[in-house]
Design an enzyme around this catalytic site. Structure first.
Site, PDB file in Angstrom:
ATOM      1  N   SER A 189      50.003 135.552 -14.341  1.00  0.00           N
ATOM      2  CA  SER A 189      49.851 136.039 -15.712  1.00  0.00           C
ATOM      3  C   SER A 189      49.478 137.521 -15.721  1.00  0.00           C
ATOM      4  O   SER A 189      48.927 138.039 -14.749  1.00  0.00           O
ATOM      5  CB  SER A 189      48.730 135.274 -16.425  1.00  0.00           C
ATOM      6  OG  SER A 189      48.948 133.895 -16.374  1.00  0.00           O
TER       7      SER A 189
HETATM    8  N1  SAH Z   1      46.757 131.012 -12.434  1.00  0.00           N
HETATM    9  C1  SAH Z   1      47.951 131.398 -11.749  1.00  0.00           C
HETATM   10  C2  SAH Z   1      49.140 131.392 -12.689  1.00  0.00           C
HETATM   11  C3  SAH Z   1      50.213 130.540 -12.160  1.00  0.00           C
HETATM   12  S1  SAH Z   1      51.574 130.186 -13.219  1.00  0.00           S
HETATM   13  C4  SAH Z   1      47.803 132.702 -11.005  1.00  0.00           C
HETATM   14  O1  SAH Z   1      46.779 133.385 -11.131  1.00  0.00           O
HETATM   15  O2  SAH Z   1      48.702 133.039 -10.252  1.00  0.00           O
HETATM   16  C5  SAH Z   1      51.334 128.469 -13.557  1.00  0.00           C
HETATM   17  C6  SAH Z   1      51.291 127.551 -12.386  1.00  0.00           C
HETATM   18  O3  SAH Z   1      51.183 126.213 -12.881  1.00  0.00           O
HETATM   19  C7  SAH Z   1      52.527 127.566 -11.502  1.00  0.00           C
HETATM   20  O4  SAH Z   1      52.150 127.910 -10.205  1.00  0.00           O
HETATM   21  C8  SAH Z   1      53.049 126.131 -11.568  1.00  0.00           C
HETATM   22  O5  SAH Z   1      53.607 125.667 -10.357  1.00  0.00           O
HETATM   23  C9  SAH Z   1      51.797 125.351 -11.945  1.00  0.00           C
HETATM   24  N2  SAH Z   1      52.037 124.036 -12.546  1.00  0.00           N
HETATM   25  C10 SAH Z   1      53.008 123.653 -13.397  1.00  0.00           C
HETATM   26  N3  SAH Z   1      52.892 122.361 -13.731  1.00  0.00           N
HETATM   27  C11 SAH Z   1      51.795 121.881 -13.073  1.00  0.00           C
HETATM   28  C12 SAH Z   1      51.160 120.607 -12.996  1.00  0.00           C
HETATM   29  N4  SAH Z   1      51.608 119.535 -13.650  1.00  0.00           N
HETATM   30  N5  SAH Z   1      50.046 120.506 -12.224  1.00  0.00           N
HETATM   31  C13 SAH Z   1      49.577 121.579 -11.530  1.00  0.00           C
HETATM   32  N6  SAH Z   1      50.149 122.795 -11.561  1.00  0.00           N
HETATM   33  C14 SAH Z   1      51.242 122.963 -12.318  1.00  0.00           C
END
Ligand code: SAH
Length: 218
Positions: free
Chosen positions: A71
């Site tokens: 993000s």
């Molecule tokens: N907080 C992260 C942002 C990652 S983007 C950072 O600082 O980089 C959102 C993330 O959610 C992705 O990596 C994706 O794989 C994960 N995601 C999507 N669906 C999910 C689920 N059901 N359970 C766990 N993670 C999930």
């Protein structure tokens, strides 16, 4: 004056770029000292893939592999603020991604109090490696479906999602302590950042905090 580290001559150091980014956030948003200090402390460049490292301190999202994104810094700062975190709070993150946001949370509550679930095993592994390398090795990371939460770690004072759900998953509502905050993007097409606070009778007071764009929850 110190010479910039090798490879960064003629450019601003990452530290200087990070200070400039946080000054920008400070002017743009209404943020507490705790949030600003946390954003000043975490080396975002260490979490983004090598080929995007020069853009690590722009206030924008960046690709982190597996079709996912880290993000934008202002979004991490706003979410940190809305969670009203204090040292010692137990926090669950859904969507570890590269681990950056978890590190910002850990700066405030302490790494041993942060739990994070990532759907993609490759991302979870890389996040664990990076977090350990930069000093946040006590954060607990698990590969799995965040919708189910982390029952053994419950109750949590705060739970946040970094991926958009059509509604807050019931297991996450159950695993939140009374007075605790649940925060995340809600919606299928159009997403809204929603903060829900758990009341003593078990119902949730919800507030909307504007339109946002996150990757979908799997
Ligand atoms: N907080 C992260 C942002 C990652 S983007 C950072 O600082 O980089 C959102 C993330 O959610 C992705 O990596 C994706 O794989 C994960 N995601 C999507 N669906 C999910 C689920 N059901 N359970 C766990 N993670 C999930």
């Amino acid at each position: 004056m110190n010479r910039p580290p090798h490879g960064q001559r003629g450019r601003m150091s990452y530290e200087q770029q990070r200070r400039d980014l946080v000054s920008h956030l400070e002017q743009r948003e209404s943020l507490s000292d705790e949030t600003l200090d946390a954003m000043r402390a975490v080396p975002r460049h260490a979490f983004v893939p090598q080929q995007h490292r020069s853009k690590a301190y722009r206030d924008s999202p960046l690709p982190i592999g597996d079709g996912q994104t880290i993000s934008a810094p202002h979004m991490v700062a706003i979410m940190t603020e809305l969670l009203e975190l204090s040292y010692g709070d137990t926090v669950l993150e859904i969507g570890t991604g590269c681990g950056y946001h978890a590190a910002v949370t850990a700066e405030i509550v302490g790494p041993e109090n942060v739990y994070s679930i990532e759907y993609h095993d490759s991302l979870a592994r890389r996040a664990r490696e990076t977090l350990t390398a930069v000093g946040y090795g006590d954060i607990s990371i698990r590969t799995g479906d965040g919708k189910k939460g982390w029952p053994e770690g419950a109750p949590f004072t705060a739970i946040y999602l970094t991926c958009a759900a059509p509604e807050f998953p019931p297991a996450l509502k159950d695993q939140l302590a009374v007075g605790g905050r649940l925060l995340g993007p809600v919606g299928k097409g159009q997403q809204v950042l929603v903060r829900a606070v758990k009341q003593p009778d078990g119902h949730f007071d919800e507030e909307e905090h504007g339109y946002v764009r996150f990757v979908p929850l799997q």
